[in-house]
Design a protein around this motif. Structure first.
Motif, PDB file in Angstrom:
ATOM      1  N   MET A   1     -46.228  17.158  32.628  1.00 43.69           N
ATOM      2  CA  MET A   1     -45.600  17.187  30.872  1.00 43.69           C
ATOM      3  C   MET A   1     -46.796  17.295  30.911  1.00 43.69           C
ATOM      4  O   MET A   1     -48.641  16.943  31.411  1.00 43.69           O
ATOM      5  CB  MET A   1     -45.363  15.034  30.662  1.00 43.69           C
ATOM      6  N   SER A   2     -47.005  17.342  29.700  1.00 45.83           N
ATOM      7  CA  SER A   2     -48.444  17.660  29.021  1.00 45.83           C
ATOM      8  C   SER A   2     -49.245  16.408  27.889  1.00 45.83           C
ATOM      9  O   SER A   2     -48.594  15.465  29.070  1.00 45.83           O
ATOM     10  CB  SER A   2     -48.479  19.153  28.030  1.00 45.83           C
ATOM     11  N   GLU A   3     -50.303  16.286  27.874  1.00 47.56           N
ATOM     12  CA  GLU A   3     -50.944  14.960  26.860  1.00 47.56           C
ATOM     13  C   GLU A   3     -49.684  14.046  26.557  1.00 47.56           C
ATOM     14  O   GLU A   3     -49.314  14.437  25.707  1.00 47.56           O
ATOM     15  CB  GLU A   3     -52.010  15.900  26.495  1.00 47.56           C
ATOM     16  N   LEU A   4     -49.955  13.202  27.043  1.00 48.12           N
ATOM     17  CA  LEU A   4     -48.794  12.394  27.189  1.00 48.12           C
ATOM     18  C   LEU A   4     -49.710  11.314  25.242  1.00 48.12           C
ATOM     19  O   LEU A   4     -50.877  11.132  25.485  1.00 48.12           O
ATOM     20  CB  LEU A   4     -49.165  11.102  27.176  1.00 48.12           C
ATOM     21  N   LEU A  28     -44.016   9.625  27.288  1.00 49.00           N
ATOM     22  CA  LEU A  28     -43.862  10.708  25.957  1.00 49.00           C
ATOM     23  C   LEU A  28     -44.649  12.052  25.510  1.00 49.00           C
ATOM     24  O   LEU A  28     -46.031  11.105  25.527  1.00 49.00           O
ATOM     25  CB  LEU A  28     -43.085  10.042  24.569  1.00 49.00           C
ATOM     26  N   PRO A  29     -44.608  13.075  25.307  1.00 48.37           N
ATOM     27  CA  PRO A  29     -45.712  13.627  25.438  1.00 48.37           C
ATOM     28  C   PRO A  29     -46.140  14.204  23.668  1.00 48.37           C
ATOM     29  O   PRO A  29     -44.903  13.902  23.447  1.00 48.37           O
ATOM     30  CB  PRO A  29     -45.420  15.213  25.719  1.00 48.37           C
ATOM     31  N   TYR A  30     -47.015  15.178  23.621  1.00 50.19           N
ATOM     32  CA  TYR A  30     -47.485  14.946  21.825  1.00 50.19           C
ATOM     33  C   TYR A  30     -46.188  16.364  21.400  1.00 50.19           C
ATOM     34  O   TYR A  30     -45.483  17.356  22.051  1.00 50.19           O
ATOM     35  CB  TYR A  30     -48.835  15.195  21.428  1.00 50.19           C
ATOM     36  N   GLY A  31     -45.585  16.239  20.358  1.00 47.69           N
ATOM     37  CA  GLY A  31     -44.790  17.352  20.012  1.00 47.69           C
ATOM     38  C   GLY A  31     -43.353  16.943  20.190  1.00 47.69           C
ATOM     39  O   GLY A  31     -42.383  17.856  20.281  1.00 47.69           O
ATOM     40  N   LYS A  49     -40.588  -2.447  21.152  1.00 50.42           N
ATOM     41  CA  LYS A  49     -41.483  -3.826  20.899  1.00 50.42           C
ATOM     42  C   LYS A  49     -42.112  -3.806  21.667  1.00 50.42           C
ATOM     43  O   LYS A  49     -43.795  -3.645  21.518  1.00 50.42           O
ATOM     44  CB  LYS A  49     -40.104  -4.940  20.896  1.00 50.42           C
ATOM     45  N   CYS A  50     -42.249  -3.920  23.274  1.00 48.55           N
ATOM     46  CA  CYS A  50     -43.170  -3.797  24.750  1.00 48.55           C
ATOM     47  C   CYS A  50     -44.176  -2.794  24.360  1.00 48.55           C
ATOM     48  O   CYS A  50     -45.470  -2.897  24.080  1.00 48.55           O
ATOM     49  CB  CYS A  50     -42.644  -4.121  25.440  1.00 48.55           C
ATOM     50  N   LEU A  51     -43.934  -1.575  23.729  1.00 51.45           N
ATOM     51  CA  LEU A  51     -44.614  -0.365  23.887  1.00 51.45           C
ATOM     52  C   LEU A  51     -45.011  -0.184  22.881  1.00 51.45           C
ATOM     53  O   LEU A  51     -46.902  -0.773  22.914  1.00 51.45           O
ATOM     54  CB  LEU A  51     -43.831   1.121  23.468  1.00 51.45           C
ATOM     55  N   MET A  52     -45.022  -1.043  21.693  1.00 49.41           N
ATOM     56  CA  MET A  52     -46.256  -1.342  20.465  1.00 49.41           C
ATOM     57  C   MET A  52     -46.859  -2.719  20.430  1.00 49.41           C
ATOM     58  O   MET A  52     -47.736  -2.755  19.886  1.00 49.41           O
ATOM     59  CB  MET A  52     -45.265  -0.890  19.160  1.00 49.41           C
ATOM     60  N   ILE A  64     -50.605   4.024  24.360  1.00 53.56           N
ATOM     61  CA  ILE A  64     -50.738   4.787  23.057  1.00 53.56           C
ATOM     62  C   ILE A  64     -51.782   5.322  22.670  1.00 53.56           C
ATOM     63  O   ILE A  64     -52.462   4.811  22.688  1.00 53.56           O
ATOM     64  CB  ILE A  64     -50.150   4.002  21.541  1.00 53.56           C
ATOM     65  N   PHE A  65     -51.503   6.706  22.168  1.00 51.94           N
ATOM     66  CA  PHE A  65     -53.199   7.246  22.890  1.00 51.94           C
ATOM     67  C   PHE A  65     -54.353   6.883  23.102  1.00 51.94           C
ATOM     68  O   PHE A  65     -55.452   6.894  22.704  1.00 51.94           O
ATOM     69  CB  PHE A  65     -53.554   7.068  21.043  1.00 51.94           C
ATOM     70  N   ASN A  66     -53.925   7.082  24.736  1.00 51.68           N
ATOM     71  CA  ASN A  66     -55.010   6.714  25.322  1.00 51.68           C
ATOM     72  C   ASN A  66     -55.303   5.193  25.229  1.00 51.68           C
ATOM     73  O   ASN A  66     -56.758   5.338  26.120  1.00 51.68           O
ATOM     74  CB  ASN A  66     -55.586   7.845  26.022  1.00 51.68           C
ATOM     75  N   THR A  67     -54.538   4.064  24.327  1.00 52.93           N
ATOM     76  CA  THR A  67     -55.272   3.205  24.590  1.00 52.93           C
ATOM     77  C   THR A  67     -54.191   2.116  25.221  1.00 52.93           C
ATOM     78  O   THR A  67     -53.004   2.489  24.857  1.00 52.93           O
ATOM     79  CB  THR A  67     -55.521   2.640  22.833  1.00 52.93           C
ATOM     80  N   GLU A  68     -54.944   1.425  25.539  1.00 52.59           N
ATOM     81  CA  GLU A  68     -54.290  -0.131  25.998  1.00 52.59           C
ATOM     82  C   GLU A  68     -53.313  -1.157  25.188  1.00 52.59           C
ATOM     83  O   GLU A  68     -54.574  -1.425  23.600  1.00 52.59           O
ATOM     84  CB  GLU A  68     -54.832  -0.826  27.397  1.00 52.59           C
ATOM     85  N   ILE A  69     -51.823  -1.454  25.098  1.00 61.94           N
ATOM     86  CA  ILE A  69     -51.404  -2.363  23.729  1.00 61.94           C
ATOM     87  C   ILE A  69     -51.250  -3.031  24.327  1.00 61.94           C
ATOM     88  O   ILE A  69     -50.873  -3.980  25.344  1.00 61.94           O
ATOM     89  CB  ILE A  69     -50.350  -1.553  23.827  1.00 61.94           C
ATOM     90  N   PRO A  70     -51.623  -4.203  23.801  1.00 62.56           N
ATOM     91  CA  PRO A  70     -51.382  -4.846  22.359  1.00 62.56           C
ATOM     92  C   PRO A  70     -52.547  -4.140  21.707  1.00 62.56           C
ATOM     93  O   PRO A  70     -53.531  -4.903  22.429  1.00 62.56           O
ATOM     94  CB  PRO A  70     -51.431  -5.695  22.060  1.00 62.56           C
ATOM     95  N   ASN A  71     -53.127  -3.767  20.930  1.00 57.81           N
ATOM     96  CA  ASN A  71     -54.629  -3.322  19.486  1.00 57.81           C
ATOM     97  C   ASN A  71     -53.923  -2.894  18.335  1.00 57.81           C
ATOM     98  O   ASN A  71     -53.245  -2.144  17.854  1.00 57.81           O
ATOM     99  CB  ASN A  71     -54.450  -1.634  20.336  1.00 57.81           C
TER     100      ASN A  71
END
Length: 242
Positions: A1-4, A28-31, A49-52, A64-71
């Protein structure tokens, strides 16, 4: 997959002693649009909800956006529409849009144009100055979707967005969602409508808290030797229960 844009690795969640999510991996890749399907209570809403970071994982991690969650900062950059409509029912649709738009940092002409654009999308432009408590359930869902898209977010999460919306408008909304991915936006949507799942780039089938299978619609139909995603759903449920 491309950039996530988003990634769940080994996501595990308990409510008390009951395991709600069991080692779920999602990328999930972009686009692209990822559709999460599964029986009621299977864990779709808990997964997003866990993803967010709205629910705490007991095992695994989310990015998300290469940043550890939660943020909290990242959460503010996501367009999220939950199953319940978070609307001020004593206000007009325009007042709701303006309020949430201001929270997103939209002002002046930018806010006005965003309101007009997204109310046209959900076919509610003639109801802008109506009090929300006069709206039907389907109209409230459409208003919630317009609010979610106001800030033009790069990552959009929609939990059963088209419940109560008539088929012709649902088709228009999905056309717009597909157009958003052409602008490199990424979307996760949960749905019980198998026709909607067919319009996703990837489908993840969650059954009893486990990611039973994931792939493109065609890959899943080939894997299960069927002609529709509805048949994939039925066949997978039968395999789990066997």
């Amino acid at each position: 997959m491309s950039e996530l844009v988003a990634k769940l690795t080994g996501a595990t969640k308990y409510y008390g002693k009951k395991k709600i999510l069991d080692n779920i991996d999602i990328e999930l890749p972009y686009g692209k649009i990822l559709g999460l399907i599964g029986p009621s209570g299977s864990g779709k809403t808990t997964t997003i909800k866990c993803l967010m970071g709205m629910e705490k994982l007991d095992g695994g991690n989310a990015q998300i956006f290469n940043t550890e969650i939660p943020n909290r900062k990242i959460l503010n950059e996501i367009g999220y529409m939950g199953q319940s409509d978070a609307l001020y029912e004593s206000l007009t649709a325009r007042e709701n849009l303006a309020f949430f738009g201001n929270l997103m940092g939209l002002k002046g002409d930018d806010l006005k144009q965003a309101i007009e654009k997204n109310m046209r999308l959900v076919n509610l432009e003639s109801k802008l100055d109506n009090i929300v408590n006069t709206f039907s359930g389907g109209m409230k869902r459409r208003l919630s979707l317009a609010i979610t898209l106001l800030s033009n977010p790069d990552f959009i999460i929609l939990d059963e967005p088209t419940v109560g919306i008539d088929p012709s408008l649902r088709k228009d909304i999905w056309k717009q969602l597909n157009q958003l991915t052409e602008a490199n936006k990424s979307i996760i949507v949960t749905t019980h409508v198998m026709g909607e799942a067919e319009r996703c780039d990837y489908i993840g089938l969650i059954v009893e808290g486990r990611l039973f299978t994931m792939g493109t619609p065609q890959e899943l139909k080939t894997k299960f030797d069927v002609d529709s995603i509805e048949e994939v759903f039925i066949k997978a449920e039968a395999e789990v229960q066997a």
